[in-house]
Design an enzyme around this catalytic site. Structure first.
Site, mmCIF file in Angstrom:
data_model
loop_
_atom_site.group_PDB
_atom_site.id
_atom_site.type_symbol
_atom_site.label_atom_id
_atom_site.label_comp_id
_atom_site.label_asym_id
_atom_site.label_seq_id
_atom_site.Cartn_x
_atom_site.Cartn_y
_atom_site.Cartn_z
ATOM 1 N N ALA A 239 0.816 -1.215 0.000
ATOM 2 C CA ALA A 239 0.000 0.000 0.000
ATOM 3 C C ALA A 239 0.852 1.269 0.000
ATOM 4 O O ALA A 239 1.150 1.830 -1.047
ATOM 5 C CB ALA A 239 -0.953 -0.025 1.192
ATOM 6 N N ARG A 240 1.284 1.715 1.190
ATOM 7 C CA ARG A 240 2.095 2.924 1.314
ATOM 8 C C ARG A 240 3.151 2.703 2.393
ATOM 9 O O ARG A 240 2.881 2.094 3.426
ATOM 10 C CB ARG A 240 1.219 4.136 1.691
ATOM 11 C CG ARG A 240 0.314 4.619 0.567
ATOM 12 C CD ARG A 240 1.101 5.250 -0.568
ATOM 13 N NE ARG A 240 0.244 5.784 -1.622
ATOM 14 C CZ ARG A 240 -0.097 5.119 -2.715
ATOM 15 N NH1 ARG A 240 0.301 3.858 -2.875
ATOM 16 N NH2 ARG A 240 -0.845 5.689 -3.640
ATOM 17 N N ASP A 264 6.804 -3.438 -1.335
ATOM 18 C CA ASP A 264 6.742 -2.790 -2.643
ATOM 19 C C ASP A 264 6.778 -1.276 -2.463
ATOM 20 O O ASP A 264 6.971 -0.544 -3.425
ATOM 21 C CB ASP A 264 5.471 -3.195 -3.381
ATOM 22 C CG ASP A 264 5.469 -2.741 -4.839
ATOM 23 O OD1 ASP A 264 6.487 -2.986 -5.526
ATOM 24 O OD2 ASP A 264 4.487 -2.127 -5.271
ATOM 25 N N GLU A 269 10.840 6.841 0.459
ATOM 26 C CA GLU A 269 10.749 6.301 -0.890
ATOM 27 C C GLU A 269 11.110 7.387 -1.889
ATOM 28 O O GLU A 269 10.536 8.482 -1.809
ATOM 29 C CB GLU A 269 9.327 5.804 -1.157
ATOM 30 C CG GLU A 269 9.169 5.062 -2.470
ATOM 31 C CD GLU A 269 7.780 4.464 -2.661
ATOM 32 O OE1 GLU A 269 7.184 4.684 -3.729
ATOM 33 O OE2 GLU A 269 7.308 3.781 -1.726
ATOM 34 N N HIS A 288 8.096 -0.126 -5.951
ATOM 35 C CA HIS A 288 6.736 0.380 -6.142
ATOM 36 C C HIS A 288 6.213 0.009 -7.538
ATOM 37 O O HIS A 288 5.680 0.853 -8.270
ATOM 38 C CB HIS A 288 6.694 1.905 -5.946
ATOM 39 C CG HIS A 288 5.352 2.400 -5.478
ATOM 40 N ND1 HIS A 288 5.201 3.488 -4.648
ATOM 41 C CD2 HIS A 288 4.087 1.955 -5.731
ATOM 42 C CE1 HIS A 288 3.914 3.696 -4.415
ATOM 43 N NE2 HIS A 288 3.223 2.777 -5.054
#
Length: 328
Positions: A239-240, A264, A269, A288
């Site tokens: 998700a985040r 991911d 980031e 991502h």
């Protein structure tokens, strides 16, 4: 300028792409679905300045304020991202423009990658990859995914896609959602309050994070939650990055407080090249890319084309983020 750009366009596709995909392909996908409408691709800033003020629908990553001020025909801005924090939604609302997002189009890819990551840990495939890279024919112990308990945090489009794909694996599923009284597709549904989260985590072999990042969920997987997880548990963040306290996760991975993590998304980031997560063998990292798929534009074009028909009929829009009352 091509012939489809000379008349006032119904839909304008902005020039900035996403995920390495061509915006020309997106425009083509819209033309296939809307053969009776004029779809124009604005390839330069000058073409955007010329075309946006003539358009009824504009689609892209965001819309500049100066273009919005001149867009007197505009009824809908269709964002090509699921998140719209970067979009001037209030200005669009004040201008009488509806806003939709790309929510749901990434769900199949993200769900598949989440399950793939769980299977990697279940079968210990990452150890096999390492031994192959070293040219070692040495056996190692694997586990079984069958009879595991998987907690899916967030039962939106991504969470539901994960749960559907888990159906054939003979696992127990727990869902965490804002309104647990509504139930859901999992064997059990709990809420986001601390007691429910810890109750679910204490029983989990795998936790898949598939919820939005907001004030309630930011840092929801921290030191306390990681301590509740069993030592064999794996955290999959689809998700985040901000859902997880990165320092606490590094510590849990280093001390074998949990078995592993598949990320991911990260916080920060992009992940700096000297970050400790890169060196941890029990942490899988992808940049991502969980939602990257060649079907990106097809799925989004389906939504946008459907919303053009909904505009004509005065019906509710799919994936609506802003639905102003038009009074101009």
């Amino acid at each position: 300028m091509s012939s489809d750009q000379t008349a006032d366009p119904d839909i304008v596709v902005l020039r900035e792409g996403t995920e390495g995909l061509s915006m020309a392909s997106y425009a083509d996908a819209l033309r296939e679905r809307l053969p009776d409408r004029t779809v124009a691709l604005a390839r330069t800033p000058a073409e955007e300045r010329d075309l946006v003020p003539k358009a009824r629908v504009v689609t892209g990553i965001t819309l500049d304020a100066d273009l919005l001020e001149r867009a007197d025909r505009l009824e809908l801005f269709a964002c090509t991202f699921a998140g719209t924090d970067h979009v001037p939604t209030e200005a669009l609302r004040e201008h009488g423009v509806a806003v939709t997002n790309a929510g749901g189009i990434h769900a199949p890819g993200i769900a598949e990658q989440s399950i793939a990551n769980m299977l990697v840990f279940a079968r210990n495939l990452h150890e096999g990859f390492r031994r192959k890279a070293n040219g070692e024919w040495r056996h190692f112990q694997s586990h079984e995914f069958t009879d595991s308990t998987v907690t899916v945090v967030g039962l939106g489009s991504i969470g539901q896609a994960v749960v559907r794909r888990l159906a054939g694996f003979e696992v127990e599923t727990i869902g965490i959602r804002y309104t647990p009284e509504k139930g859901g597709p999992t064997d059990e549904v709990l809420g986001f309050d601390d007691d429910d989260v810890h109750a679910a985590f204490a029983r989990s072999d795998y936790v898949v994070l598939a919820c939005p990042l907001n004030d309630m969920t930011r840092g929801m997987v921290g030191e306390a939650e990681l301590a509740t997880l069993p030592p064999e548990a794996v955290v999959v963040n689809a998700a985040r990055g901000g859902l997880v306290d990165t320092d606490a996760l590094v510590s849990a991975l280093q001390t074998e407080g949990i078995r592993g993590a598949a990320l991911d998304v990260t916080d920060p980031e992009p992940l700096p090249s000297d970050h400790a997560l890169w060196d941890l063998e029990n942490c899988l990292i992808t940049p991502h890319t969980g939602g990257h798929t060649p079907k990106h534009w097809d799925r989004l074009a389906d939504i946008v084309a459907g919303n053009v028909a909904a505009l004509d009929a005065g019906e509710e829009l799919e994936n609506a983020v802003v639905t102003p009352e038009r009074n101009r």
